[in-house]
Write a protein that holds these residues in place. Sequence first.
Motif, short mmCIF file in Angstrom:
data_model
loop_
_atom_site.label_atom_id
_atom_site.label_comp_id
_atom_site.label_asym_id
_atom_site.label_seq_id
_atom_site.Cartn_x
_atom_site.Cartn_y
_atom_site.Cartn_z
N THR A 20 -78.62 -104.72 43.28
CA THR A 20 -79.70 -103.96 42.65
C THR A 20 -80.89 -103.69 43.55
O THR A 20 -81.69 -102.83 43.23
N GLY A 21 -81.03 -104.41 44.65
CA GLY A 21 -82.19 -104.23 45.50
C GLY A 21 -82.50 -102.79 45.85
O GLY A 21 -83.52 -102.23 45.44
N ASP A 78 -96.76 -116.79 45.51
CA ASP A 78 -96.38 -117.20 46.84
C ASP A 78 -95.36 -116.27 47.46
O ASP A 78 -95.05 -116.36 48.63
N SER A 79 -94.82 -115.38 46.64
CA SER A 79 -93.66 -114.63 47.12
C SER A 79 -94.07 -113.60 48.16
O SER A 79 -95.18 -113.09 48.16
N ASP A 80 -93.12 -113.29 49.00
CA ASP A 80 -93.34 -112.30 50.06
C ASP A 80 -93.77 -110.97 49.48
O ASP A 80 -94.59 -110.26 50.03
N LEU A 92 -97.50 -110.89 48.49
CA LEU A 92 -98.35 -110.93 49.66
C LEU A 92 -98.34 -109.58 50.37
O LEU A 92 -99.36 -109.09 50.83
N SER A 93 -97.17 -108.98 50.43
CA SER A 93 -97.08 -107.69 51.10
C SER A 93 -97.78 -106.62 50.29
O SER A 93 -98.39 -105.71 50.83
N ARG A 112 -89.31 -107.81 57.65
CA ARG A 112 -90.23 -108.89 57.29
C ARG A 112 -90.65 -109.67 58.52
O ARG A 112 -89.83 -109.99 59.34
N THR A 141 -87.03 -130.10 46.49
CA THR A 141 -87.83 -128.88 46.33
C THR A 141 -88.51 -128.96 44.97
O THR A 141 -87.84 -128.98 43.95
N ARG A 185 -90.31 -128.20 41.47
CA ARG A 185 -90.12 -127.10 40.53
C ARG A 185 -91.38 -126.27 40.52
O ARG A 185 -92.44 -126.72 40.17
#
Lengths: 330, 342, 314
Positions: free
Chosen positions: C230-231, C19-21, C24-25, C314, C8, C10
Amino acid sequence: MTQPVLSVRNLEVEFVTRRGLLRAIDKVSFDIAPGEVLGVVGESGAGKSLTGTAIIGLIDPPGRIAGGEVWLKGRRIDNLPKEELRKVRGKRIGMIFQDPLTSLNPLFRISEQLIETIRTHSDMNEAQARARAVGLLTEVGIPAPEKRIDSYPHEFSGGMRQRVVIALALAAEPELIIADEPTTALDVSVQAQIITLIKKLCRERGTAVMLVTHDMGVIAETADRVAVMYAGRIVEIGPVRDVVKHAKHPYAKGLMGAIPTLATAETRLLQIPGSMPRLNAIPAGCAFNPRCAEAFERCRTDRPEYIPVENSQVACWLYDKRQTKREVAA
Amino acid sequence: MIPPLAQSAALVTVRDLRKTFDVSKPWLERVIDRAPKQFLKAVDGISFDIRKGETFALVGESGSGKSTVARMVVGLLPVSGGEVMVDGVSMSEVANSAARELLRRRIQMIFQDPYASLNPRWRVADIIAEPIRAFKLLDTNKDITDRVGELLTLVGLSPLDRVKFPHQFSGGQRQRVAIARALASNAEFIVCDEPTSALDVSVQAQILNLMRDLQDRLGLTYLFISHNLAVVRHMATSIGVMYLGRLVEVAPAAQLFSAPRHPYTRMLLDAVPDLEMSGRARIPVQGEIPSPINPPTGCTFHPRCPLVNERCRAEAPLPINGVACHAVEEGRDGAMELRKRA
Amino acid sequence: MTMAASDTPRLTLRKRLNDSDLWLSFKASKITVVAAITTVLIVMLALLANVLAPQDAFDPKMLNLMDGFAHPMERGLGSGNLFVLGADAQGRDMLSALLYGTRVSLFVGLSSVILSLSMGVSLGLIAGYVGGRTETIIMRVADVQLSFPAILIALLIFGVARGIIPPNQHESTAVFVIILAIGLSNWAQYARTVRASAMVERNKDYVHAARLIGIKGFAIMARHILPNVTGPVLVIATINLALAVIEEATLSFFGVGLPVTQPSLGTLIRFGQQYLLSGEWWILFFPALTLVILGLAINLLGDWLRDALNPKLR
């Protein structure tokens, strides 16, 4: 040559995500004859469960069937409208899932669930359906079925529940049964009983079985033929004895060698380096080529065709007789 | 402190281990229903030894109590009875807490679920360094980082992987990280609770090979819990077969597989799918594991045993020469062979 | 045999974020972007109140009675200054009053959220991890508290504080009392959520692994479990912020919040309410509008965050 019960041709399944199109199943084709058990084996992410789900039309968005055909006894089913497909699903295809706890509705008695299924797909009345249900329970080996039929699912043990699920799947006399990891959640001793049961019942009725699992041992015991899947494709398909004992495709060979058996004790287990590629990073050419010790130039560019080798079909350029020795050695 | 057993170089000694869970209904319900308290005997008197450098496997199906034994041996679960001694020090002796602290360093555990055994919010470097820091094995951050790199290389990952988070790894790689963490405190005795059950077959092969290599290199001792007899065949020096909280048979690995004695062991071996496709004859397995809350009387296996007699229903067999079975003791177990051929 | 570290690559922080969801959302929902921009704008304006306000609204020396009741966008009869949002009865510039008032409201709101968050998360962690009698006690207290409206509890605490603090210090301590009152009335939801998450996490193997090496309960709670619960807390905090601001306005409106000398959106509304029916609508309108917009924007942000962080959607 009897007509196969299930015929899958070039099936393609895609997922539409925010990051682009992911191809989860890439041109998968196979047949299952009446009374035959076809094992579909592969590791997680290979697409075997998805194949079963695609065949019965239960893929949820963002997934969808993007191509190919599914034929059930000569009639095409993948392009049927929802209502038609629903009828086919209940009557002509039976399903056995992994977790018997969630396959059975915990709020209803077994009798209600069985009778409902029987009556939906036949014109029996209540009494006849009940008698048939008791008969089914006897066949799957539930002791004292006339009494136990009125129990709730949670009153059965795991193995018994799975037997009930099998009875439910057979209730409408389907032509095809799709079993997705039917024994994974069960103990070894119960697993053996369930395997034997599935084999016996399906052979008696001439029902075709598609057995999806990651457990090679179960395949070896149950299946007549086996298809090995990798990264959404079938890499080898053939009689079970041939594939298990003399696998041809390098991945299949590695897979068989990696499984510990009661016989091998002191030898090291065969190891395949690396891991299955993610759906968004499937290599060009043969999907297995980065991990294959015998890969050569063509493997990296051209996706292999199915080449008949003895009684099996193998998707590997190594078996292409037209390859010159020079190319292979490179 | 009990002196260590003289004759064997046993690193781990377990004697008459017991665990009872109180599974009674809540107090109010019991008062209303006038129901008695209910207890679950998860482990009912287990004894075994593990010699240094060996792998002792505990095999059993669900409800056998093998995971409970693992947790008691390692100290995660308090013991209801009996004793666990590691290198002569009792794990349950409160008085000797300094000795137990030292002992903690030498015992570690590898868990079944690679997705739950690493804290998803911690970097791999911190996960592996936690035991080092907790036991104050190294002082400077640089030393710790170097050691983490060494451990990662040891388990087949790259030292550069230390900055990553667990979700960036596959299941097999996470299990490698878990192994690295177990080795971080220089542990000698590692309890492995179904370490490969959640992994794919090819990944399982990698991890099992790794564990064997590490055992050879570092002289590790393993207590290996599994339900998969084929895996156990590959890893174990000695094997104990458990059924409903009791040990029914203990034997060296080769002997258990070539000449199993207890009826349950034989049944279990017969039930293992035949990958060799040898078409061997099998005894059909009967019945299922009963509920551990209301176990059968006498020998708990008697409802499913082809060799059952009156004594089996009344009296629990004691282990003799590693096997706890009246039929074996009375020499009746030849009947099983006959039944096979029938 | 070494696994390649290049399995993967770096990713730089920027690339990961892009790039994170979540991002984008966020981009996909126009309402959320608007809500975010609005919130940020209001907060910025409030923070820069000193710089932006044409007049220090609560310094009596700056006021000119002749400016009183100036209409929006009209020049005051006394000083000749332009009153963008009008002036109140004493000639106070509404825009300045609004900027300072919003600042105070946000300060009270944020502080009380921090207070209830700290209290709720800590108690929830302890309840979830330790279990037993401690958990029962904490959770029953939380249950009782949740069955009362927050306003009533805030009023109660306010009343008690009034009784304890000597009268001459009422004004100077008003801000802290109100922060305490709102903060203490809102901790229970955090505790509930965190307790549920903590109960799930404490059975996970990584907690067992930590216990194995002898890490003590407190360290496990703080370093292992806390980062994983924490979410939902973030979502609750965001929505709570809007509620806290409104709660403060309500209390001040009733006269039990901040005193008239310390402006907040609530006191401004209380003030302006008297003049509504006599025609000087701007004294009430603009503070009320700001309160509504602020509350709505923060609420929408909270909604989006909850949906974006919910793995099932999601």
